[in-house]
Design an enzyme around this catalytic site. Structure first.
Site, PDB file in Angstrom:
ATOM      1  NE  ARG A  37      -4.217  -1.843   1.854  1.00  0.00           N
ATOM      2  CZ  ARG A  37      -5.207  -2.129   2.684  1.00  0.00           C
ATOM      3  NH1 ARG A  37      -5.143  -1.679   3.936  1.00  0.00           N
ATOM      4  NH2 ARG A  37      -6.238  -2.843   2.299  1.00  0.00           N
ATOM      5  CE  LYS A 198     -18.719 -19.907   6.656  1.00  0.00           C
ATOM      6  NZ  LYS A 198     -19.029 -19.468   8.042  1.00  0.00           N
ATOM      7  N   GLY A 355      -8.875  -9.433  -0.917  1.00  0.00           N
ATOM      8  CA  GLY A 355      -7.698  -9.916  -0.197  1.00  0.00           C
ATOM      9  C   GLY A 355      -7.235 -11.295  -0.617  1.00  0.00           C
ATOM     10  N   GLY A 378     -12.703  -4.227   0.962  1.00  0.00           N
ATOM     11  CA  GLY A 378     -14.098  -3.905   1.177  1.00  0.00           C
ATOM     12  C   GLY A 378     -14.679  -2.978   0.130  1.00  0.00           C
TER      13      GLY A 378
END
Length: 398
Positions: A37, A198, A355, A378
């Site tokens: 980053r 999931k 990620g 996110g």
């Protein structure tokens, strides 16, 4: 996509430029363990210094929730940041008030200052107008180069952009242009690969994408839920049996939108989850009742390759199997390398993010061979869900 201003549109000579960056890097015993980053902000900061701007960096770190916690200070970032930029970086003990103002006043054109953690103030996450105004007092212009924080309507990402002339930094610009190429105005056919453990974590992603893309490849543990919903026995595999109706609803929406759902046709099964565990490929009609599906099988890999071959645009989020442990990384690595080869040949625009996705692409050795790889986590997922991102919306000009 609505237009936004970039560094090409501003006059920054001698100006105080507040630059929102993402420095929320992983630390190990006070040392940065992954500088990705930091490296991503280098182009924007260097360009502004060449334009003789006074560069003032805004960032958060951790979750101090309005309290000054030593472990959440940005001070340890100064040294690796200076190393990446190859020039000195000053530090202010606060991001507003007299300490910040004094540090800004000391800056000469072309110099760089890092302000202390914006989340030391409760007004940051509340997007408090008074806190945003206090930040804005320190600058003449605002540049947002932190797409990864753009899904949050915070003072340093949204509030301040309403108070100063606002621009997208080079990393933000590249991200927005890549996302536009992937879903805004893509070259069709468009294929999305969505994997992960999931379905419950990606319901909104799947429901949005199945109405946007021409084919949707579903892999990872979430594929088991779709297979089980169709009556396939998945043994002891990770599976959300209670989401069968959700899986069927997504497949119905895809059919109505003429989006092909691509599920595994075979699977690699093991009896315990460990590196090098004995495993075998089975057809879907023969999954052992005591086995676990840990990767898609060889026929499925060939099918995914064929889908990628038919595509002009690829959007990827999530691995196809338990890629962290060999040999269950085979499908993810094979598909990643195939996509990279098609991209290199100029036949595919490939955009990936999330990620686990970044880790999987690094594992396959191709993270730098796709068109664009987002580290935004996110924010990338919320964009895939079709949500408006406040930090991006604040930059838009029309």
């Amino acid at each position: 996509m609505t237009s936004f201003k970039t560094l090409d549109d501003g006059d920054f000579n001698g100006k105080r430029v507040l630059v929102r960056v993402d420095l929320n890097v992983p630390m190990d015993k006070g040392v940065v363990s992954d500088a990705t980053r930091i490296e991503r902000i280098v182009p924007t900061v260097r360009e502004l210094t060449r334009l003789h701007a006074k560069v003032i960096l805004l960032a958060h770190f951790g979750r101090p929730k309005g309290e000054r916690k030593a472990e959440d200070s940005l001070k340890p970032i100064v040294k690796p940041l200076a190393k990446a930029l190859d020039r000195p970086v000053a530090f202010a003990e606060d991001c507003i008030g007299e300490a910040a103002k004094a540090a800004v006043d000391m800056l000469a054109p072309g110099e760089i200052l890092l302000l202390e953690n914006t989340r030391y103030h409760k007004g940051e996450e509340k997007n408090d107008p008074a806190f945003a105004a206090a930040l804005a007092e320190l600058g003449d212009a605002y540049v947002n180069d932190a797409f990864s924080a753009a899904h949050r309507a915070h003072a340093s990402t949204e509030g301040i952009a309403r108070l100063l002339p606002a621009y997208a930094g080079r990393t933000m610009q590249a991200e927005l242009e890549a996302l536009e190429a992937a879903l805004g105005k893509p070259k069709r056919p468009v294929v999305a690969i969505v994997g992960g453990a999931k379905v419950s974590t990606k319901i909104d992603v799947l429901e949005h994408l199945c109405q946007k893309v021409d084919a949707l490849v579903i892999g990872g543990g979430m594929a088991n839920t779709f297979l089980a919903a169709q009556g396939v026995g998945v043994g002891k595999s990770l599976c959300e049996h209670d989401l069968a109706d959700t899986a069927n609803r997504i497949m119905q929406k895809a059919e109505a939108a003429k989006c092909a759902i691509v599920l595994p046709v075979d699977a690699v099964v093991a009896w315990h989850f460990a590196a090098g565990a004995p495993s075998q490929a089975y057809g879907l009609d023969a999954i052992p009742a005591d086995g676990m599906i840990l990767d898609v099988g060889p026929q499925s890999i060939e099918r995914i390759h064929a889908v990628i071959d038919d595509a002009h645009t690829l959007l990827w989020n999530g691995p196809l199997g338990a890629f962290e442990i060999a040999p269950f990384d085979k499908a993810t690595v094979a598909a990643a390398r195939h996509a990279a080869a098609r991209t290199k040949a100029g036949k595919l625009v490939s955009v990936a993010g999330g990620g686990d996705t970044v880790s999987a692409l690094n594992h396959a050795g191709v993270a730098d061979q796709l068109t664009y790889v987002s580290t935004a986590g996110g924010a990338f997922l919320e964009w895939m869900e079709g949500k408006d991102l406040p930090g991006v919306a604040a930059l838009m000009t029309a």
